[in-house]
Design an enzyme around this catalytic site. Structure first.
Site, PDB file in Angstrom:
ATOM      1  N   GLU A 105       0.845  -1.210   0.000  1.00 61.19           N
ATOM      2  CA  GLU A 105       0.000   0.000   0.000  1.00 61.19           C
ATOM      3  C   GLU A 105       0.876   1.254   0.000  1.00 61.19           C
ATOM      4  O   GLU A 105       0.531   2.260  -0.614  1.00 61.19           O
ATOM      5  CB  GLU A 105      -0.930   0.013   1.213  1.00 61.19           C
ATOM      6  N   TRP A 163       1.724   1.845  -3.466  1.00 59.20           N
ATOM      7  CA  TRP A 163       0.666   2.543  -4.228  1.00 59.20           C
ATOM      8  C   TRP A 163       0.763   4.046  -4.007  1.00 59.20           C
ATOM      9  O   TRP A 163       0.554   4.852  -4.909  1.00 59.20           O
ATOM     10  CB  TRP A 163      -0.725   2.068  -3.776  1.00 59.20           C
ATOM     11  N   TRP A 165     -20.720  11.775 -20.175  1.00 63.94           N
ATOM     12  CA  TRP A 165     -21.202  11.407 -18.843  1.00 63.94           C
ATOM     13  C   TRP A 165     -22.628  11.911 -18.645  1.00 63.94           C
ATOM     14  O   TRP A 165     -23.054  12.872 -19.292  1.00 63.94           O
ATOM     15  CB  TRP A 165     -20.298  12.007 -17.764  1.00 63.94           C
ATOM     16  N   ASN A 169     -11.027   1.906   2.378  1.00 65.69           N
ATOM     17  CA  ASN A 169     -10.548   1.776   0.995  1.00 65.69           C
ATOM     18  C   ASN A 169     -11.461   0.929   0.112  1.00 65.69           C
ATOM     19  O   ASN A 169     -11.748   1.292  -1.025  1.00 65.69           O
ATOM     20  CB  ASN A 169      -9.131   1.194   0.981  1.00 65.69           C
ATOM     21  N   TRP A 185     -16.277  11.201 -13.150  1.00 64.49           N
ATOM     22  CA  TRP A 185     -15.431  10.904 -11.983  1.00 64.49           C
ATOM     23  C   TRP A 185     -14.927  12.166 -11.311  1.00 64.49           C
ATOM     24  O   TRP A 185     -14.673  12.196 -10.094  1.00 64.49           O
ATOM     25  CB  TRP A 185     -14.244  10.023 -12.386  1.00 64.49           C
ATOM     26  N   TRP A 242      -9.768   7.598  -8.089  1.00 70.61           N
ATOM     27  CA  TRP A 242     -10.954   7.877  -8.923  1.00 70.61           C
ATOM     28  C   TRP A 242     -10.744   7.421 -10.355  1.00 70.61           C
ATOM     29  O   TRP A 242     -11.625   6.829 -10.973  1.00 70.61           O
ATOM     30  CB  TRP A 242     -11.320   9.373  -8.848  1.00 70.61           C
TER      31      TRP A 242
HETATM   32  C1  LIG Z   1     -11.633   6.651  -5.066  1.00 65.64           C
HETATM   33  C2  LIG Z   1     -10.477   6.643  -4.098  1.00 65.64           C
HETATM   34  C3  LIG Z   1     -10.074   7.826  -3.503  1.00 65.64           C
HETATM   35  C4  LIG Z   1      -8.994   7.831  -2.593  1.00 65.64           C
HETATM   36  N1  LIG Z   1      -8.604   9.023  -2.042  1.00 65.64           N
HETATM   37  C5  LIG Z   1      -7.540   9.049  -1.194  1.00 65.64           C
HETATM   38  C6  LIG Z   1      -7.102  10.261  -0.625  1.00 65.64           C
HETATM   39  O1  LIG Z   1      -7.637  11.349  -0.891  1.00 65.64           O
HETATM   40  N2  LIG Z   1      -6.055  10.203   0.251  1.00 65.64           N
HETATM   41  C7  LIG Z   1      -5.421   9.035   0.564  1.00 65.64           C
HETATM   42  O2  LIG Z   1      -4.472   9.050   1.366  1.00 65.64           O
HETATM   43  N3  LIG Z   1      -5.810   7.881   0.003  1.00 65.64           N
HETATM   44  C8  LIG Z   1      -6.843   7.839  -0.850  1.00 65.64           C
HETATM   45  N4  LIG Z   1      -7.243   6.650  -1.390  1.00 65.64           N
HETATM   46  C9  LIG Z   1      -6.460   5.437  -1.109  1.00 65.64           C
HETATM   47  C10 LIG Z   1      -6.951   4.627   0.098  1.00 65.64           C
HETATM   48  O3  LIG Z   1      -8.325   4.420   0.024  1.00 65.64           O
HETATM   49  C11 LIG Z   1      -6.623   5.279   1.434  1.00 65.64           C
HETATM   50  O4  LIG Z   1      -5.265   5.653   1.461  1.00 65.64           O
HETATM   51  C12 LIG Z   1      -6.882   4.316   2.587  1.00 65.64           C
HETATM   52  O5  LIG Z   1      -8.229   3.952   2.612  1.00 65.64           O
HETATM   53  C13 LIG Z   1      -6.498   4.975   3.881  1.00 65.64           C
HETATM   54  O6  LIG Z   1      -6.767   4.119   4.950  1.00 65.64           O
HETATM   55  P1  LIG Z   1      -5.597   3.558   5.851  1.00 65.64           P
HETATM   56  O7  LIG Z   1      -4.701   4.655   6.256  1.00 65.64           O
HETATM   57  O8  LIG Z   1      -6.235   2.753   6.910  1.00 65.64           O
HETATM   58  O9  LIG Z   1      -4.827   2.649   4.815  1.00 65.64           O
HETATM   59  P2  LIG Z   1      -3.897   1.360   5.002  1.00 65.64           P
HETATM   60  O10 LIG Z   1      -4.593   0.236   4.355  1.00 65.64           O
HETATM   61  O11 LIG Z   1      -3.446   1.184   6.377  1.00 65.64           O
HETATM   62  O12 LIG Z   1      -2.651   1.731   4.060  1.00 65.64           O
HETATM   63  C14 LIG Z   1      -1.493   2.420   4.550  1.00 65.64           C
HETATM   64  C15 LIG Z   1      -1.244   3.668   3.761  1.00 65.64           C
HETATM   65  O13 LIG Z   1      -0.936   3.355   2.409  1.00 65.64           O
HETATM   66  C16 LIG Z   1      -1.426   4.396   1.566  1.00 65.64           C
HETATM   67  N5  LIG Z   1      -2.415   3.818   0.639  1.00 65.64           N
HETATM   68  C17 LIG Z   1      -3.214   2.756   0.870  1.00 65.64           C
HETATM   69  N6  LIG Z   1      -3.936   2.472  -0.231  1.00 65.64           N
HETATM   70  C18 LIG Z   1      -3.594   3.397  -1.161  1.00 65.64           C
HETATM   71  C19 LIG Z   1      -3.993   3.637  -2.508  1.00 65.64           C
HETATM   72  N7  LIG Z   1      -4.893   2.866  -3.140  1.00 65.64           N
HETATM   73  N8  LIG Z   1      -3.447   4.677  -3.154  1.00 65.64           N
HETATM   74  C20 LIG Z   1      -2.525   5.463  -2.569  1.00 65.64           C
HETATM   75  N9  LIG Z   1      -2.095   5.285  -1.299  1.00 65.64           N
HETATM   76  C21 LIG Z   1      -2.627   4.261  -0.607  1.00 65.64           C
HETATM   77  C22 LIG Z   1      -2.099   5.430   2.466  1.00 65.64           C
HETATM   78  O14 LIG Z   1      -1.171   6.449   2.745  1.00 65.64           O
HETATM   79  C23 LIG Z   1      -2.433   4.601   3.698  1.00 65.64           C
HETATM   80  O15 LIG Z   1      -2.544   5.368   4.869  1.00 65.64           O
HETATM   81  C24 LIG Z   1      -8.317   6.624  -2.306  1.00 65.64           C
HETATM   82  C25 LIG Z   1      -8.740   5.435  -2.915  1.00 65.64           C
HETATM   83  C26 LIG Z   1      -9.810   5.436  -3.794  1.00 65.64           C
HETATM   84  C27 LIG Z   1     -10.240   4.157  -4.431  1.00 65.64           C
END
Ligand SMILES: Cc1cc2nc3c(=O)[nH]c(=O)nc-3n(C[C@H](O)[C@H](O)[C@H](O)COP(=O)(O)OP(=O)(O)OC[C@H]3O[C@@H](n4cnc5c(N)ncnc54)[C@H](O)[C@@H]3O)c2cc1C
Length: 484
Positions: free
Chosen positions: A287, A290, A319, A354, A372, A395
């Site tokens: 993650e 990502w 859209w 997520n 989107w 998105w």
């Molecule tokens: C439509 C959409 C919008 C999103 N918008 C954001 C946003 O504005 N800000 C944001 O930080 N994340 C965003 N995410 C990614 C992800 O959903 C969140 O980072 C995650 O839900 C945060 O929860 P957590 O800290 O418990 O994540 P954990 O599962 O604990 O992951 C650890 C860290 O990894 C990073 N991470 C995890 N998944 C992703 C991902 N898919 N993309 C990029 N980084 C990731 C984050 O920094 C997160 O805190 C988005 C995902 C989607 C599908």
């Protein structure tokens, strides 16, 4: 002759509001000269980018903690109201001259507006005779470092992840020594409280929203430690179930920089050495990859920062402009329980799981066929962790317009997702009280229940035929592009 003022060095804080694992601060403290710190408050920039009030609260309160902490190190933090990024360069120039600053230490940022701001600031600093030194301490791997065999930026995650891992294995950052007060430096006062209070007063934020969050570095580091000791081992198994606390909820800390991604990586690597944590740590590190992936995408494709899709043909998608459907989605009244629970979680808490971000974004863009960019903006208006690169990446992935996106013919069924990831409807019941008493058999599809539920809407659209409609619209967009 009056003595020449003593030269100082400056740490410019942006989205890195911490003292631990802060390479720019460490370098400044190691410098022989006196150290100051500055933060430019750009509230008009926040307005332009729809930054959520809750996120602003988080940043402002984190700044307060940072200011107090730096004061104990003998480093005064000045908060300067700039309004927009364009106003920063002249203010910086003035600051450098006023405080005889000869060197600025700063964490690099990679988005288009930030790069424009920094170019202007570099010119101003140079005219003041000050040097600027940048650090990539906001990411694990600097954005333009890794390229494919053809020398191009990666646009597909899996090969990026492999190359990212390989680079980190040999060049990953070593933990930095803890920042501490310079010898001889005296504690100073943090003078920014009034300015922070005034900015907070302008937010008109519901205290219920802030009550469940803790701003600042100390809380972020505490949460990281708690996550690693209690949830990292089960992360891979639990992370997709929104009713569980299976993820770190560190996204706000990582995006505002109250926590360093390097610190997360160091702790997760320790987990890799322990058999109980290995699987979870491996998955969690993915993650973090990502996070870097979407940052390097933004750095390499700056056109994405002005609302363009990555896949050019998708510019021609027609859209839907159905405002009532968009409103139903915003308010969590689509009649699809998991989507509604997700949207209500976002509005009520400022955060969304997520799995649900994917479900909800795909529902808006595929089932309702709404642009989107409207969803991206709505998320930014509410998310405490609103982060341009991750939000845009998520998105565009969901809408199938982005890099390494879900193929356009892949459409999540909101009912199937609900059955798989919230099997007993525990999460749904938490956020959709109208369905609290609903039998498990109908919780995912309440419209099939023998008796309609009072106060809960019927589905606003039918799930049948969605894939065909989406496929046709993407094909039509491609044909329009090819005919031009
Ligand atoms: C439509 C959409 C919008 C999103 N918008 C954001 C946003 O504005 N800000 C944001 O930080 N994340 C965003 N995410 C990614 C992800 O959903 C969140 O980072 C995650 O839900 C945060 O929860 P957590 O800290 O418990 O994540 P954990 O599962 O604990 O992951 C650890 C860290 O990894 C990073 N991470 C995890 N998944 C992703 C991902 N898919 N993309 C990029 N980084 C990731 C984050 O920094 C997160 O805190 C988005 C995902 C989607 C599908």
């Amino acid at each position: 002759m009056p003595a020449a003022p003593m030269e100082a060095v400056l740490v410019w804080f942006r989205n890195d509001l911490r003292v631990h694992e802060h390479a720019a601060l460490s370098a400044a403290l190691a410098d022989g000269r006196s150290v100051r710190a500055v933060y430019f408050l750009c509230e008009d920039q926040w307005d332009r980018h729809h930054v959520a009030p809750l996120r602003r609260w988080y940043v402002l309160e984190s700044l307060r903690e940072l200011g107090e902490r730096l004061a104990r190190f003998g480093v005064p933090l000045d908060i300067i109201k700039a309004g927009t990024f364009q106003a920063v360069a002249p203010l910086l120039g003035d600051y450098l001259s006023r405080h005889s600053v000869c060197k600025v230490f700063v964490g690099r940022e990679y988005l288009r507006n930030e790069l424009d701001r920094d170019r202007a600031c570099a010119a101003v600093a140079s005219s003041c005779g000050a040097e600027i030194q940048g650090f990539d301490h906001g990411v694990l791997v600097p954005p333009r470092l890794l390229t494919t065999g053809q020398g191009k930026p990666y646009t597909v995650f899996s090969p990026y992840r492999r190359s990212w891992q390989k680079w980190l294995d040999s060049h990953g950052p070593e933990p930095l020594p803890s920042a501490k007060r310079k010898r001889g430096a005296r504690q100073v006062n943090f003078e920014g409280h009034l300015l922070i209070d005034a900015a907070l007063a302008g937010l008109a934020i519901d205290p219920a929203l802030t009550a469940s969050w803790q701003a600042g570095e100390q809380a972020a580091r505490g949460r990281l430690k708690a996550f690693v000791s209690t949830s990292l081992a089960g992360y891979q198994r639990q992370r997709d179930f929104p009713a569980l606390s299976g993820t770190s909820m560190l996204s706000v800390a990582l995006s505002a920089g109250t926590l360093s991604v390097a610190e997360c990586w160091h702790l997760a690597r320790v987990g890799l050495q322990q058999s109980a944590q290995r699987e979870g740590a491996e998955c969690w590190i993915g993650e973090l990859a990502w996070r870097d992936f979407y940052r390097q995408i933004m750095a390499n494709f700056p056109r994405l920062a002005v609302g363009e899709p990555f896949r050019e043909e998708t510019r021609f998608i027609q859209w839907s402009s159905d405002e009532s459907l968009f409103q139903a989605w915003c308010e969590g009244r689509t009649g699809y329980p998991l989507v509604d629970a997700a949207q209500r979680q976002l509005v009520q808490t400022g955060w969304m799981h997520n799995r649900l971000r994917m479900v909800s974004a795909m529902f808006l863009t595929k089932n309702l066929f709404i642009d989107w960019r409207r969803g991206e903006q709505f998320f930014m208006r509410h998310l405490i962790d609103g982060d341009f690169a991750a939000n845009n990446g998520g998105w565009q992935w969901s809408a199938s317009t982005g890099t390494d996106a879900a193929p356009y013919f892949r459409v999540f069924s909101p009912v199937r997702q609900s059955q798989r990831f919230d099997p007993d409807g525990e999460f749904i019941r938490r956020y959709v009280p109208e369905l609290a008493e609903m039998d498990n058999k109908w919780i995912h599809e309440p419209w099939k229940a023998p008796h309609p539920v009072a106060g809960y809407p019927s589905p606003v659209v039918d799930q049948a035929g969605v894939r065909d409609r989406v496929t046709a619209a993407f094909r039509a967009a491609r044909e329009i592009m090819e005919s031009q």
